[in-house]
Design a protein around this motif. Structure first.
Motif, PDB file in Angstrom:
ATOM      1  N   LEU A 163      70.832  35.390  64.185  1.00  0.00           N
ATOM      2  CA  LEU A 163      70.776  34.326  63.515  1.00  0.00           C
ATOM      3  C   LEU A 163      72.265  33.843  63.466  1.00  0.00           C
ATOM      4  CD1 LEU A 163      68.282  34.821  60.471  1.00  0.00           C
ATOM      5  CD2 LEU A 163      68.203  33.288  62.300  1.00  0.00           C
ATOM      6  N   LEU A 164      73.157  34.794  63.278  1.00  0.00           N
ATOM      7  CA  LEU A 164      74.370  34.071  63.241  1.00  0.00           C
ATOM      8  C   LEU A 164      74.734  33.814  64.618  1.00  0.00           C
ATOM      9  CD1 LEU A 164      77.389  34.049  62.038  1.00  0.00           C
ATOM     10  CD2 LEU A 164      77.777  36.318  62.786  1.00  0.00           C
ATOM     11  N   THR A 212      74.225  27.257  68.972  1.00  0.00           N
ATOM     12  CA  THR A 212      73.465  25.955  68.924  1.00  0.00           C
ATOM     13  C   THR A 212      74.309  24.957  67.888  1.00  0.00           C
ATOM     14  OG1 THR A 212      72.264  26.618  66.936  1.00  0.00           O
ATOM     15  CG2 THR A 212      71.157  26.813  69.312  1.00  0.00           C
ATOM     16  N   LYS A 213      75.387  25.733  67.550  1.00  0.00           N
ATOM     17  CA  LYS A 213      76.225  24.730  66.379  1.00  0.00           C
ATOM     18  C   LYS A 213      75.688  24.408  65.397  1.00  0.00           C
ATOM     19  CE  LYS A 213      79.404  23.596  70.122  1.00  0.00           C
ATOM     20  NZ  LYS A 213      79.981  22.760  71.045  1.00  0.00           N
ATOM     21  N   VAL A 214      74.504  24.974  64.729  1.00  0.00           N
ATOM     22  CA  VAL A 214      74.058  24.736  63.521  1.00  0.00           C
ATOM     23  C   VAL A 214      74.431  25.688  62.258  1.00  0.00           C
ATOM     24  CG1 VAL A 214      71.693  24.841  62.092  1.00  0.00           C
ATOM     25  CG2 VAL A 214      72.005  24.139  64.568  1.00  0.00           C
ATOM     26  N   ILE A 215      75.326  25.211  61.497  1.00  0.00           N
ATOM     27  CA  ILE A 215      76.495  25.804  60.709  1.00  0.00           C
ATOM     28  C   ILE A 215      75.242  26.521  59.525  1.00  0.00           C
ATOM     29  CG2 ILE A 215      78.008  25.807  59.010  1.00  0.00           C
ATOM     30  CD1 ILE A 215      79.304  23.413  60.407  1.00  0.00           C
ATOM     31  N   GLY A 258      73.998  29.753  61.033  1.00  0.00           N
ATOM     32  CA  GLY A 258      75.126  30.762  61.073  1.00  0.00           C
ATOM     33  C   GLY A 258      75.469  31.470  59.707  1.00  0.00           C
ATOM     34  N   VAL A 259      75.421  30.557  58.526  1.00  0.00           N
ATOM     35  CA  VAL A 259      75.752  31.052  57.488  1.00  0.00           C
ATOM     36  C   VAL A 259      74.478  31.829  56.805  1.00  0.00           C
ATOM     37  CG1 VAL A 259      76.059  30.193  54.677  1.00  0.00           C
ATOM     38  CG2 VAL A 259      77.293  29.218  56.600  1.00  0.00           C
ATOM     39  N   LEU A 260      73.237  31.356  56.906  1.00  0.00           N
ATOM     40  CA  LEU A 260      72.304  32.240  56.718  1.00  0.00           C
ATOM     41  C   LEU A 260      72.173  33.551  57.497  1.00  0.00           C
ATOM     42  CD1 LEU A 260      69.287  32.270  55.085  1.00  0.00           C
ATOM     43  CD2 LEU A 260      68.409  31.329  57.243  1.00  0.00           C
ATOM     44  N   MET A 287      72.868  39.315  57.164  1.00  0.00           N
ATOM     45  CA  MET A 287      73.546  40.523  57.867  1.00  0.00           C
ATOM     46  C   MET A 287      74.290  41.433  56.713  1.00  0.00           C
ATOM     47  SD  MET A 287      76.142  40.500  61.021  1.00  0.00           S
ATOM     48  CE  MET A 287      77.087  39.524  60.087  1.00  0.00           C
ATOM     49  N   ILE A 288      75.297  40.658  55.911  1.00  0.00           N
ATOM     50  CA  ILE A 288      75.865  41.352  54.773  1.00  0.00           C
ATOM     51  C   ILE A 288      75.028  42.024  53.685  1.00  0.00           C
ATOM     52  CG2 ILE A 288      77.635  40.926  52.968  1.00  0.00           C
ATOM     53  CD1 ILE A 288      78.857  38.805  54.663  1.00  0.00           C
ATOM     54  N   LEU A 289      74.014  41.395  53.336  1.00  0.00           N
ATOM     55  CA  LEU A 289      73.115  42.056  52.384  1.00  0.00           C
ATOM     56  C   LEU A 289      72.434  43.062  52.913  1.00  0.00           C
ATOM     57  CD1 LEU A 289      71.716  38.810  50.348  1.00  0.00           C
ATOM     58  CD2 LEU A 289      73.530  40.345  49.694  1.00  0.00           C
ATOM     59  N   SER A 290      71.793  42.827  53.783  1.00  0.00           N
ATOM     60  CA  SER A 290      71.081  44.209  54.684  1.00  0.00           C
ATOM     61  C   SER A 290      71.772  45.271  54.825  1.00  0.00           C
ATOM     62  CB  SER A 290      70.457  43.419  56.170  1.00  0.00           C
ATOM     63  OG  SER A 290      69.546  42.490  55.784  1.00  0.00           O
ATOM     64  N   ALA A 291      73.043  44.838  55.141  1.00  0.00           N
ATOM     65  CA  ALA A 291      74.137  45.903  55.395  1.00  0.00           C
ATOM     66  C   ALA A 291      74.577  46.912  54.027  1.00  0.00           C
ATOM     67  CB  ALA A 291      75.502  45.695  55.974  1.00  0.00           C
ATOM     68  N   LEU A 292      74.593  45.992  53.076  1.00  0.00           N
ATOM     69  CA  LEU A 292      74.716  46.738  51.589  1.00  0.00           C
ATOM     70  C   LEU A 292      73.637  47.573  51.203  1.00  0.00           C
ATOM     71  CD1 LEU A 292      76.587  43.542  49.670  1.00  0.00           C
ATOM     72  CD2 LEU A 292      77.771  45.909  50.509  1.00  0.00           C
ATOM     73  N   LEU A 293      72.410  47.030  51.428  1.00  0.00           N
ATOM     74  CA  LEU A 293      71.092  47.802  51.061  1.00  0.00           C
ATOM     75  C   LEU A 293      71.263  49.130  51.901  1.00  0.00           C
ATOM     76  CD1 LEU A 293      68.604  47.789  49.628  1.00  0.00           C
ATOM     77  CD2 LEU A 293      67.397  46.594  51.406  1.00  0.00           C
ATOM     78  N   ALA A 294      71.475  48.883  53.387  1.00  0.00           N
ATOM     79  CA  ALA A 294      71.240  50.062  54.192  1.00  0.00           C
ATOM     80  C   ALA A 294      72.345  51.081  53.304  1.00  0.00           C
ATOM     81  CB  ALA A 294      71.846  49.674  55.501  1.00  0.00           C
ATOM     82  N   VAL A 295      73.438  50.924  53.261  1.00  0.00           N
ATOM     83  CA  VAL A 295      74.628  51.632  52.709  1.00  0.00           C
ATOM     84  C   VAL A 295      74.183  52.415  51.378  1.00  0.00           C
ATOM     85  CG1 VAL A 295      77.118  52.020  51.840  1.00  0.00           C
ATOM     86  CG2 VAL A 295      76.641  50.756  53.875  1.00  0.00           C
ATOM     87  N   HIS A 296      73.593  51.427  50.474  1.00  0.00           N
ATOM     88  CA  HIS A 296      73.140  51.848  49.181  1.00  0.00           C
ATOM     89  C   HIS A 296      71.923  52.950  49.416  1.00  0.00           C
ATOM     90  CE1 HIS A 296      72.292  52.064  44.847  1.00  0.00           C
ATOM     91  NE2 HIS A 296      71.074  51.582  45.289  1.00  0.00           N
ATOM     92  N   SER A 297      71.183  52.647  50.060  1.00  0.00           N
ATOM     93  CA  SER A 297      70.011  53.360  50.320  1.00  0.00           C
ATOM     94  C   SER A 297      70.294  54.722  51.206  1.00  0.00           C
ATOM     95  CB  SER A 297      68.805  52.755  51.347  1.00  0.00           C
ATOM     96  OG  SER A 297      68.437  51.688  50.384  1.00  0.00           O
TER      97      SER A 297
END
Length: 135
Positions: free
Chosen positions: A55-56, A62-65, A68-70, A75-85
């Motif tokens: 998505l990023l 496509t220059k849809v900000i 990219g933010v979504l 990506m960040i929340l999934s990485a945090l969940l993966a590390v925590h799990s």
């Protein structure tokens, strides 16, 4: 520390009584495997990281900000969940690994919680109760 023969027999009696009283509940308890659950959560979070990267990149191309933010947030929340799990996956002995560099305090500030295995603490409490010293 392994259970004594008497404790093992008591445990088996309690298991049989649980199965006789509520077999549906007993099978639900037996079916839960923490290692499998946490591994599955890590895999789902890894897929979330890759979807977030896609998505990023799509948002940048496509220059849809907003896209990219979504993607970045996903990506960040999934990485945090993966590390925590990943940190919560119990080892072969069933104990979860302690976080490096941190020693969690036990109840009422009596020192590090992981200084003795939980079964040892429970057994000590049981022995104190039997001797009449209380907790």
């Amino acid at each position: 520390m392994p259970l004594s023969d008497h404790e093992q027999r008591l445990l088996e009696q309690m298991e049989r009584a649980l199965y006789a009283e509520d077999p549906k509940f007993a099978s639900a308890l037996r079916g839960s495997d923490l290692r499998r659950m946490h591994r599955r959560r890590v895999l789902k979070a890894a897929v979330g990281v890759f979807v977030g990267i896609a998505l990023l990149l799509t948002g940048v191309i496509t220059k849809v900000i907003a896209l990219g933010v979504l993607g970045s947030i996903l990506m960040i929340l999934s990485a945090l969940l993966a590390v925590h799990s990943w940190r919560q996956i119990p080892g072969p002995d069933g104990a979860t690994p302690a976080a490096p560099g941190r020693a969690p305090s036990g109840p009422r500030g009596r020192g590090p919680r992981g200084s003795r295995p939980i079964m040892q603490r429970i057994e000590d409490r049981w022995n104190r109760r039997r001797e009449g010293n209380g907790f």
